[in-house]
Write an enzyme that holds these catalytic residues in place. Structure first.
Site, PDB file in Angstrom:
ATOM      1  N   GLU A  73       0.828  -1.205   0.000  1.00  0.00           N
ATOM      2  CA  GLU A  73       0.000   0.000   0.000  1.00  0.00           C
ATOM      3  C   GLU A  73       0.864   1.257   0.000  1.00  0.00           C
ATOM      4  OE1 GLU A  73      -1.839  -2.695   3.279  1.00  0.00           O
ATOM      5  OE2 GLU A  73       0.083  -2.501   2.246  1.00  0.00           O
ATOM      6  N   CYS A  99      -2.157  -2.672   7.603  1.00  0.00           N
ATOM      7  CA  CYS A  99      -1.743  -2.489   8.994  1.00  0.00           C
ATOM      8  C   CYS A  99      -2.098  -1.058   9.407  1.00  0.00           C
ATOM      9  CB  CYS A  99      -0.231  -2.724   9.126  1.00  0.00           C
ATOM     10  SG  CYS A  99       0.779  -1.439   8.344  1.00  0.00           S
ATOM     11  N   CYS A 102      -0.141   1.709   7.372  1.00  0.00           N
ATOM     12  CA  CYS A 102      -0.663   1.895   6.022  1.00  0.00           C
ATOM     13  C   CYS A 102      -2.059   2.526   6.057  1.00  0.00           C
ATOM     14  CB  CYS A 102      -0.682   0.579   5.261  1.00  0.00           C
ATOM     15  SG  CYS A 102       0.981   0.032   4.788  1.00  0.00           S
TER      16      CYS A 102
END
Length: 148
Positions: A73, A99, A102
């Protein structure tokens, strides 16, 4: 075919492309791919790996991911930042749920929708995205095979 069916079919195809893009990763433990789509056009892509100019080795001698490895990402978002495109209002297709780090980038990049096909071992990224009003959607990894 109604609009919802068309959207689902497109989602499946973009996710299939993100899975193929993940194969570019040099990471051994986990390969993740991401596509950033706006107005039915791919405006950026990314996969997890080391920063430009670094050796293409993601894990250390103990098979732990090196701390400077970028997530798919983050690579897609920074790539679009270096282009003339804008991620405002875009959809991010990523093979693993984001996560928390991100998720913060996704929110700040103006991405309005995240579609993922595997759940990351922690859900705080998805929870943050939902709190920020970003649409999140789990898509079965096998969805594109069901329509054939």
């Amino acid at each position: 075919m109604d609009n919802e069916e068309k959207r689902h079919r497109l989602d499946c195809r973009y996710m299939q492309m993100a899975r193929i893009w993940a194969e570019n990763s040099y990471c051994e433990r986990r390969k993740v791919g991401a596509l950033l789509v706006k107005d039915k056009m791919i405006i950026s892509d990314g996969y997890n790996g080391t920063p430009s100019g670094f050796e293409n080795v993601c894990e250390d001698d103990n098979n732990k991911t090196k701390p400077y490895v970028l997530h798919a990402e983050a690579n897609a978002i920074t790539k679009v930042a270096r282009s003339n495109n804008s991620s405002e209002g875009a959809t991010l297709y990523v093979t693993a749920s984001p996560c928390i780090e991100c998720a913060k980038l996704i929110i700040q990049a103006g991405i309005k929708r995240v579609v993922y096909s595997e759940l990351y071992h922690m859900t705080d990224g998805i929870e943050l995205l939902e709190r920020a009003g970003v649409d999140t959607e789990y898509l079965d990894v096998e969805c594109d095979k069901k329509e054939k």
